[in-house]
Design an enzyme around this catalytic site. Structure first.
Site, PDB file in Angstrom:
ATOM      1  N   ASP A  23      15.576   5.150  -6.059  1.00  0.00           N
ATOM      2  CA  ASP A  23      15.730   3.691  -6.015  1.00  0.00           C
ATOM      3  C   ASP A  23      15.819   3.166  -7.444  1.00  0.00           C
ATOM      4  OD1 ASP A  23      15.200   1.103  -4.150  1.00  0.00           O
ATOM      5  OD2 ASP A  23      14.225   0.838  -6.093  1.00  0.00           O
ATOM      6  N   TYR A  30      16.780  -2.460 -14.122  1.00  0.00           N
ATOM      7  CA  TYR A  30      15.860  -1.466 -14.686  1.00  0.00           C
ATOM      8  C   TYR A  30      16.388  -0.814 -15.962  1.00  0.00           C
ATOM      9  CZ  TYR A  30      13.913  -1.795  -9.921  1.00  0.00           C
ATOM     10  OH  TYR A  30      13.413  -2.234  -8.722  1.00  0.00           O
ATOM     11  N   LYS A  68      20.866  -2.307  -7.062  1.00  0.00           N
ATOM     12  CA  LYS A  68      20.714  -3.716  -6.658  1.00  0.00           C
ATOM     13  C   LYS A  68      21.457  -4.627  -7.617  1.00  0.00           C
ATOM     14  CE  LYS A  68      15.989  -2.310  -5.533  1.00  0.00           C
ATOM     15  NZ  LYS A  68      15.441  -1.473  -6.611  1.00  0.00           N
ATOM     16  N   HIS A  70      18.922  -8.225  -5.042  1.00  0.00           N
ATOM     17  CA  HIS A  70      17.569  -7.959  -5.548  1.00  0.00           C
ATOM     18  C   HIS A  70      16.552  -9.041  -5.150  1.00  0.00           C
ATOM     19  CE1 HIS A  70      15.676  -5.459  -9.025  1.00  0.00           C
ATOM     20  NE2 HIS A  70      14.733  -5.858  -8.196  1.00  0.00           N
ATOM     21  N   LEU A  73       1.927   1.404  -4.129  1.00  0.00           N
ATOM     22  CA  LEU A  73       0.562   1.722  -4.579  1.00  0.00           C
ATOM     23  C   LEU A  73      -0.083   0.492  -5.222  1.00  0.00           C
ATOM     24  CD1 LEU A  73       1.370   5.194  -6.249  1.00  0.00           C
ATOM     25  CD2 LEU A  73       0.541   4.764  -3.919  1.00  0.00           C
ATOM     26  N   LYS A 120       6.606   4.968  -7.847  1.00  0.00           N
ATOM     27  CA  LYS A 120       7.111   5.281  -9.196  1.00  0.00           C
ATOM     28  C   LYS A 120       6.026   6.016  -9.972  1.00  0.00           C
ATOM     29  CE  LYS A 120       6.675   3.926 -13.717  1.00  0.00           C
ATOM     30  NZ  LYS A 120       5.420   3.747 -14.475  1.00  0.00           N
ATOM     31  N   SER A 121       6.448   7.046 -10.716  1.00  0.00           N
ATOM     32  CA  SER A 121       5.571   7.620 -11.729  1.00  0.00           C
ATOM     33  C   SER A 121       6.434   8.207 -12.838  1.00  0.00           C
ATOM     34  CB  SER A 121       4.664   8.713 -11.162  1.00  0.00           C
ATOM     35  OG  SER A 121       3.881   9.258 -12.220  1.00  0.00           O
ATOM     36  N   VAL A 122       5.946   8.132 -14.068  1.00  0.00           N
ATOM     37  CA  VAL A 122       6.652   8.792 -15.167  1.00  0.00           C
ATOM     38  C   VAL A 122       6.215  10.253 -15.283  1.00  0.00           C
ATOM     39  CG1 VAL A 122       7.105   6.726 -16.538  1.00  0.00           C
ATOM     40  CG2 VAL A 122       4.932   7.963 -16.825  1.00  0.00           C
ATOM     41  N   ARG A 153       2.585  13.836 -10.921  1.00  0.00           N
ATOM     42  CA  ARG A 153       2.242  12.796  -9.945  1.00  0.00           C
ATOM     43  C   ARG A 153       3.326  12.648  -8.882  1.00  0.00           C
ATOM     44  NH1 ARG A 153      -0.462   7.728 -13.203  1.00  0.00           N
ATOM     45  NH2 ARG A 153      -2.620   8.437 -13.059  1.00  0.00           N
ATOM     46  N   ASN A 185       2.716  12.873  -5.034  1.00  0.00           N
ATOM     47  CA  ASN A 185       3.123  11.805  -4.114  1.00  0.00           C
ATOM     48  C   ASN A 185       4.023  12.325  -2.997  1.00  0.00           C
ATOM     49  OD1 ASN A 185       1.684  10.149  -5.797  1.00  0.00           O
ATOM     50  ND2 ASN A 185       3.470   9.252  -6.801  1.00  0.00           N
TER      51      ASN A 185
END
Ligand SMILES: NC(=O)c1ccc[n+]([C@@H]2O[C@H](COP(=O)([O-])OP(=O)(O)OC[C@H]3O[C@@H](n4cnc5c(N)ncnc54)[C@H](OP(=O)(O)O)[C@@H]3O)[C@@H](O)[C@H]2O)c1
Length: 273
Positions: free
Chosen positions: A46, A51, A76, A109, A191, A231-233, A237, A241
């Site tokens: 996504d 972004y 979007k 969006h 989250l 989302k995680s960088v 993780r 997830n």
């Protein structure tokens, strides 16, 4: 290996129920993160023009070596680009940055009711779908009143509505309305941007299943039939997830998680824009 089921959409296509969110993923780490997530088994990304990482999402897709049809990509149209012609141009720019001829899901969006351009924007999405440049079209942050207007004016309902949704703000009425209209609800900030993961009730449930609080919350979304893309960088993780397909929550767990509902959003109320 992450094996997310697919959720059917009302236009005959389908979407992997779990994906990767990319809001605030810095452009310089996005390509490696997306490629790593796809290697771990994710099949849904996504992103959004806003972004600033569509180009790098495209790089990650190509680096994965996966066939185009095996990965589901959402992007979007941003608020400044609303309007019929503006949206067509914005789509061309997103597709060019992603390096894709066709996007799986294109969303408005935010509705921005005060600008009153979301109807013309929707007509552009309908056109893009007719031209087979997007497979599916949907909206984000839309309330029933805005969706009804799209339907009444164009005869075309969105297949998804992507809204803020997490245990603190479970959006039960909206999910019910969307379901009645054949619209799949997608949860953004699933989250609560990390803000609820220290709740004792989540720690207790997590301990019982040998899972983490984040995994319990993701399972809560999946059990409710929602589409979710935390989302995680961190690739670790993201793997954590995705490791959520070997357990389900019971009615008692859901009742306890319901106590976290405070009605608090992390973002703004889209009806007030
Ligand atoms: N349509 C819209 O208007 C809209 C708005 C917002 C978001 N979105 C979409 O929804 C996606 C998800 O929402 P979001 O990014 O706002 O928030 P989110 O997924 O609820 O939360 C992300 C936060 O949780 C942390 N996190 C992730 N996995 C974790 C784990 N296993 N344990 C502990 N912390 C963890 C992340 O930290 P680290 O990164 O440091 O790991 C980050 O701080 C976005 O990326 C975007 O694609 C859409």
């Amino acid at each position: 290996m992450i094996a997310a089921p697919r959720v059917p959409l009302s236009d005959g296509s389908s979407i992997p129920q779990l994906g990767v969110g990319t809001y605030k993923v810095p452009a310089e780490v996005t390509a490696d993160l997306v490629a790593g997530a796809l290697a771990a088994g994710y099949r849904h990304v996504d992103t959004a023009a806003l972004y600033g990482n569509e180009r790098e999402v495209g790089e990650g897709l190509r680096a994965s070596g996966l066939a185009r049809e095996d990965v589901f990509v959402t992007t979007k149209v941003w608020n400044d680009d609303q309007g019929f012609d503006e949206t067509l141009r914005a789509f061309d720019a997103s597709a060019e940055r992603l390096g894709l001829d066709r996007v799986d899901l294109y969303l408005i969006h935010w509705p921005i009711p005060s600008a009153d351009r979301y109807l013309d924007t929707w007509r552009a999405l309908v056109r893009l779908q007719e031209e087979d440049r997007v497979t599916s079209i949907g909206v984000s942050n839309f309330s029933p009143v805005h969706i009804e207007r799209l339907r009444d004016e164009t005869g075309v309902l969105p297949v998804v509505d992507q809204v803020e949704l997490h245990p603190r703000f479970p959006q039960r009425e909206l999910v019910e309305w969307n379901t009645q209209h054949g619209i799949v609800t997608e949860s953004w900030a699933p989250l609560a941007r990390g803000g609820l993961l220290d709740a004792p009730v989540l720690a207790e449930i997590a301990a019982r299943y040998g899972k983490t609080p984040a995994q319990v919350v993701i399972r809560w979304h999946l059990d409710r039939g929602l589409v979710v893309f935390p989302k995680s960088v961190s690739l670790d993780r993201l793997r954590e997830n995705g490791d959520v397909f070997d357990f389900t929550l019971d009615a008692d767990d859901h009742a306890r998680i319901a106590t976290l509902d405070t009605g608090e959003r992390t973002g703004r109320n889209p009806d007030l824009d």
